[in-house]
Design a protein around this motif. Structure first.
Motif, PDB file in Angstrom:
ATOM      1  N   ALA A 164       0.826  -1.205   0.000  1.00 55.76           N
ATOM      2  CA  ALA A 164       0.000   0.000   0.000  1.00 55.76           C
ATOM      3  C   ALA A 164       0.863   1.258   0.000  1.00 55.76           C
ATOM      4  O   ALA A 164       0.535   2.250  -0.658  1.00 55.76           O
ATOM      5  CB  ALA A 164      -0.930   0.000   1.211  1.00 55.76           C
ATOM      6  N   ALA A 165       1.966   1.223   0.722  1.00 61.23           N
ATOM      7  CA  ALA A 165       2.862   2.382   0.761  1.00 61.23           C
ATOM      8  C   ALA A 165       3.419   2.678  -0.621  1.00 61.23           C
ATOM      9  O   ALA A 165       3.521   3.844  -1.028  1.00 61.23           O
ATOM     10  CB  ALA A 165       4.001   2.134   1.747  1.00 61.23           C
ATOM     11  N   MET A 166       3.777   1.636  -1.358  1.00 64.00           N
ATOM     12  CA  MET A 166       4.329   1.834  -2.702  1.00 64.00           C
ATOM     13  C   MET A 166       3.257   2.247  -3.703  1.00 64.00           C
ATOM     14  O   MET A 166       3.469   3.135  -4.529  1.00 64.00           O
ATOM     15  CB  MET A 166       5.012   0.547  -3.190  1.00 64.00           C
ATOM     16  CG  MET A 166       6.289   0.203  -2.443  1.00 64.00           C
ATOM     17  SD  MET A 166       7.208  -1.121  -3.263  1.00 64.00           S
ATOM     18  CE  MET A 166       6.063  -2.484  -3.057  1.00 64.00           C
ATOM     19  N   LYS A 167       2.097   1.611  -3.622  1.00 62.62           N
ATOM     20  CA  LYS A 167       1.062   1.835  -4.639  1.00 62.62           C
ATOM     21  C   LYS A 167       0.273   3.111  -4.399  1.00 62.62           C
ATOM     22  O   LYS A 167      -0.001   3.866  -5.338  1.00 62.62           O
ATOM     23  CB  LYS A 167       0.110   0.636  -4.657  1.00 62.62           C
ATOM     24  CG  LYS A 167      -0.816   0.596  -5.859  1.00 62.62           C
ATOM     25  CD  LYS A 167      -0.056   0.361  -7.138  1.00 62.62           C
ATOM     26  CE  LYS A 167      -0.986   0.258  -8.335  1.00 62.62           C
ATOM     27  NZ  LYS A 167      -0.255   0.146  -9.602  1.00 62.62           N
ATOM     28  N   VAL A 168      -0.096   3.372  -3.150  1.00 68.69           N
ATOM     29  CA  VAL A 168      -0.959   4.507  -2.848  1.00 68.69           C
ATOM     30  C   VAL A 168      -0.155   5.774  -2.605  1.00 68.69           C
ATOM     31  O   VAL A 168      -0.450   6.833  -3.149  1.00 68.69           O
ATOM     32  CB  VAL A 168      -1.852   4.210  -1.630  1.00 68.69           C
ATOM     33  CG1 VAL A 168      -2.722   5.423  -1.290  1.00 68.69           C
ATOM     34  CG2 VAL A 168      -2.723   2.995  -1.899  1.00 68.69           C
ATOM     35  N   PHE A 169       0.899   5.675  -1.788  1.00 71.96           N
ATOM     36  CA  PHE A 169       1.624   6.866  -1.383  1.00 71.96           C
ATOM     37  C   PHE A 169       2.792   7.213  -2.294  1.00 71.96           C
ATOM     38  O   PHE A 169       3.128   8.382  -2.472  1.00 71.96           O
ATOM     39  CB  PHE A 169       2.134   6.713   0.054  1.00 71.96           C
ATOM     40  CG  PHE A 169       1.026   6.701   1.072  1.00 71.96           C
ATOM     41  CD1 PHE A 169      -0.058   7.540   0.935  1.00 71.96           C
ATOM     42  CD2 PHE A 169       1.071   5.856   2.149  1.00 71.96           C
ATOM     43  CE1 PHE A 169      -1.088   7.558   1.856  1.00 71.96           C
ATOM     44  CE2 PHE A 169       0.049   5.857   3.084  1.00 71.96           C
ATOM     45  CZ  PHE A 169      -1.037   6.702   2.947  1.00 71.96           C
ATOM     46  N   ALA A 170       3.435   6.206  -2.862  1.00 63.76           N
ATOM     47  CA  ALA A 170       4.594   6.478  -3.710  1.00 63.76           C
ATOM     48  C   ALA A 170       4.229   6.535  -5.193  1.00 63.76           C
ATOM     49  O   ALA A 170       5.092   6.730  -6.035  1.00 63.76           O
ATOM     50  CB  ALA A 170       5.676   5.418  -3.484  1.00 63.76           C
ATOM     51  N   ASP A 171       2.944   6.333  -5.509  1.00 63.60           N
ATOM     52  CA  ASP A 171       2.479   6.426  -6.900  1.00 63.60           C
ATOM     53  C   ASP A 171       3.203   5.470  -7.831  1.00 63.60           C
ATOM     54  O   ASP A 171       3.498   5.802  -8.977  1.00 63.60           O
ATOM     55  CB  ASP A 171       2.625   7.851  -7.439  1.00 63.60           C
ATOM     56  CG  ASP A 171       1.614   8.793  -6.814  1.00 63.60           C
ATOM     57  OD1 ASP A 171       0.538   8.318  -6.470  1.00 63.60           O
ATOM     58  OD2 ASP A 171       1.925   9.989  -6.689  1.00 63.60           O
ATOM     59  N   LEU A 174       9.802   9.650   2.276  1.00 66.99           N
ATOM     60  CA  LEU A 174      10.658  10.146   1.196  1.00 66.99           C
ATOM     61  C   LEU A 174       9.874  10.977   0.204  1.00 66.99           C
ATOM     62  O   LEU A 174      10.366  11.991  -0.303  1.00 66.99           O
ATOM     63  CB  LEU A 174      11.329   8.956   0.487  1.00 66.99           C
ATOM     64  CG  LEU A 174      12.392   9.287  -0.559  1.00 66.99           C
ATOM     65  CD1 LEU A 174      13.604   9.924   0.109  1.00 66.99           C
ATOM     66  CD2 LEU A 174      12.802   8.030  -1.312  1.00 66.99           C
ATOM     67  N   THR A 175       8.651  10.555  -0.082  1.00 69.66           N
ATOM     68  CA  THR A 175       7.843  11.252  -1.086  1.00 69.66           C
ATOM     69  C   THR A 175       6.824  12.197  -0.464  1.00 69.66           C
ATOM     70  O   THR A 175       6.117  12.896  -1.190  1.00 69.66           O
ATOM     71  CB  THR A 175       7.102  10.225  -1.969  1.00 69.66           C
ATOM     72  OG1 THR A 175       6.353   9.329  -1.126  1.00 69.66           O
ATOM     73  CG2 THR A 175       8.086   9.418  -2.792  1.00 69.66           C
ATOM     74  N   TRP A 176       6.740  12.242   0.870  1.00 69.38           N
ATOM     75  CA  TRP A 176       5.753  13.092   1.537  1.00 69.38           C
ATOM     76  C   TRP A 176       6.000  14.566   1.252  1.00 69.38           C
ATOM     77  O   TRP A 176       5.075  15.321   0.971  1.00 69.38           O
ATOM     78  CB  TRP A 176       5.796  12.837   3.046  1.00 69.38           C
ATOM     79  CG  TRP A 176       4.848  13.707   3.826  1.00 69.38           C
ATOM     80  CD1 TRP A 176       3.510  13.506   3.993  1.00 69.38           C
ATOM     81  CD2 TRP A 176       5.174  14.906   4.543  1.00 69.38           C
ATOM     82  NE1 TRP A 176       2.978  14.500   4.773  1.00 69.38           N
ATOM     83  CE2 TRP A 176       3.974  15.382   5.129  1.00 69.38           C
ATOM     84  CE3 TRP A 176       6.350  15.622   4.755  1.00 69.38           C
ATOM     85  CZ2 TRP A 176       3.933  16.540   5.901  1.00 69.38           C
ATOM     86  CZ3 TRP A 176       6.303  16.773   5.528  1.00 69.38           C
ATOM     87  CH2 TRP A 176       5.114  17.218   6.088  1.00 69.38           C
ATOM     88  N   ARG A 177       7.255  14.987   1.317  1.00 72.87           N
ATOM     89  CA  ARG A 177       7.577  16.389   1.140  1.00 72.87           C
ATOM     90  C   ARG A 177       7.222  16.891  -0.259  1.00 72.87           C
ATOM     91  O   ARG A 177       6.811  18.040  -0.436  1.00 72.87           O
ATOM     92  CB  ARG A 177       9.082  16.607   1.392  1.00 72.87           C
ATOM     93  CG  ARG A 177       9.542  18.059   1.347  1.00 72.87           C
ATOM     94  CD  ARG A 177       8.969  18.862   2.484  1.00 72.87           C
ATOM     95  NE  ARG A 177       9.435  20.241   2.458  1.00 72.87           N
ATOM     96  CZ  ARG A 177       9.015  21.178   3.297  1.00 72.87           C
ATOM     97  NH1 ARG A 177       8.120  20.883   4.216  1.00 72.87           N
ATOM     98  NH2 ARG A 177       9.488  22.413   3.224  1.00 72.87           N
ATOM     99  N   ASP A 178       7.386  16.009  -1.255  1.00 68.30           N
ATOM    100  CA  ASP A 178       7.165  16.417  -2.645  1.00 68.30           C
ATOM    101  C   ASP A 178       5.723  16.249  -3.101  1.00 68.30           C
ATOM    102  O   ASP A 178       5.397  16.598  -4.236  1.00 68.30           O
ATOM    103  CB  ASP A 178       8.085  15.622  -3.573  1.00 68.30           C
ATOM    104  CG  ASP A 178       9.552  15.966  -3.358  1.00 68.30           C
ATOM    105  OD1 ASP A 178       9.820  17.108  -2.951  1.00 68.30           O
ATOM    106  OD2 ASP A 178      10.407  15.105  -3.588  1.00 68.30           O
ATOM    107  N   ASP A 179       4.874  15.692  -2.229  1.00 71.09           N
ATOM    108  CA  ASP A 179       3.472  15.509  -2.596  1.00 71.09           C
ATOM    109  C   ASP A 179       2.799  16.873  -2.682  1.00 71.09           C
ATOM    110  O   ASP A 179       2.827  17.658  -1.735  1.00 71.09           O
ATOM    111  CB  ASP A 179       2.770  14.639  -1.551  1.00 71.09           C
ATOM    112  CG  ASP A 179       1.466  14.072  -2.069  1.00 71.09           C
ATOM    113  OD1 ASP A 179       0.878  14.680  -2.982  1.00 71.09           O
ATOM    114  OD2 ASP A 179       1.031  13.028  -1.564  1.00 71.09           O
TER     115      ASP A 179
END
Length: 345
Positions: free
Chosen positions: A74-81, A145-150
């Motif tokens: 879920a972290a890879m698919k939903v949050f990391a796109d 890692l990807t939270w800041r760039d969302d």
């Protein structure tokens, strides 16, 4: 009593979230994985509530062991796109369940009691914990890692909540309960209250019709008048000029915070402009658009035909060849080398 109240409330909220998402799950792998995550948490809660009921115990056993792997997916698919998850990643995620299940089957088939062999039990325990913690920490790493760039503010709120609650859960469940073997009734109340609060927040966003915030890219629907105003917007003009003329995307480690400071635009407003007006969900996607565009042009220019692909990638702002190759193939469908051979006589 508080533990039972929060646990039952969280369970009801989890089922409600699954019902809200179920009708959208048919054509979305992201929603399917997220629903599976919610069901695993619901099953884990039932196992905690009714540990002496045989059916609930095995349901909790299956859901609890599957949970770290599903959380990782879920972290890879939903949050990391991540658009595509490879088969080996599904197998790795399922190993958190398959490993303990295989041990259980061996015990039943051969009458082997693991608890009677201390060394074997310790090896099994530490192997299982290492596997689960590795996937959970990697999932948290991906999310942070990807939270800041969302660029989507609502999804950043949800992601921040998931990261925070998951971090506390790791400390409580794996460190305090399993490694330190500390038994305290207050831990159950804290765990159930955190879960109830998080799922309630997720349902709030779903009820607010913000499903697209989590699972599908937003498509900007604007009239010609609004489009003309957007093109003429000073902020949009400064953003595109910074990319096309100043080539800020070439700067290594450029963040949305430093970019906002350079443009003298508030970070929150910059996120809204890049997402709402330019239609990018992620700041890295925004940067990579210009990086890929630059490399694509240079790959077929006579002056750069002999320049290695790695050199072109690093000069455009990419940090590694692997990240560049992935972004390039996502854009063009072929590798940079294949693109050069195809377009250079």
């Amino acid at each position: 009593m508080l533990n039972l109240l929060f646990s039952h409330f969280a369970f009801a909220q989890l089922l409600l979230a699954v019902l809200l998402l179920a009708k959208h799950a048919k054509n979305s792998r992201s929603i399917q994985i997220f629903c599976l995550l919610l069901l695993c948490v619901a099953g884990y809660i039932l196992g905690e509530l009714y540990p002496y009921h045989p059916t609930m115990f095995y349901l909790g056993f299956i859901a609890g062991n599957a949970l770290p792997g599903v959380f990782w997916l879920a972290a890879m698919k939903v949050f990391a796109d991540r658009v595509d998850i490879k088969p080996w990643q599904y197998w790795l995620a399922s190993s958190t369940l398959l490993f303990p299940m295989s041990v259980k089957l061996v015990q039943v088939a051969f009458g082997f009691e693991l608890s009677q062999h201390v060394n074997a039990a310790l090896v099994y325990l530490y192997c299982q914990l290492t596997l689960e913690l590795s996937l959970i920490f990697h999932a948290l790493y991906i999310s942070m890692l990807t939270w800041r760039d969302d660029l989507i503010q609502e999804r950043r709120y949800i992601r921040g909540g998931v990261i925070s609650v998951s971090a506390v859960y790791i400390v409580l469940v794996f460190v305090v309960e399993q490694l330190l073997d500390i038994q305290w009734q207050g831990l159950l109340v804290i765990k159930s209250a955190l879960m109830a609060g998080l799922v309630t927040a997720i349902n709030y966003f779903l009820f607010e019709s913000k499903l697209k915030v989590l699972f599908v890219p937003q498509k900007q629907e604007v009239s010609e008048t609004v489009e003309a105003e957007t093109i003429q917007s000073k902020e949009i003009g400064r953003i595109t000029a910074a990319m096309e003329q100043d080539k800020l995307y070439q700067q290594e480690g450029l963040t949305i915070a430093s970019f906002a400071k350079h443009l003298a635009i508030h970070e929150y407003k910059l996120r809204h402009l890049i997402n709402g007006e330019l239609n990018y969900r992620n700041f890295n996607d925004f940067l990579n658009h210009y990086r890929i565009q630059e490399v694509t042009e240079k790959l077929i220019e006579p002056n750069f035909v002999q320049t290695p692909v790695l050199t072109l990638a690093l000069e455009s702002g990419f940090r590694s060849l692997s990240s560049f190759n992935k972004a390039f193939k996502t854009t063009h469908g072929i590798t940079p080398t294949e693109y050069r051979k195809k377009h250079v006589a």
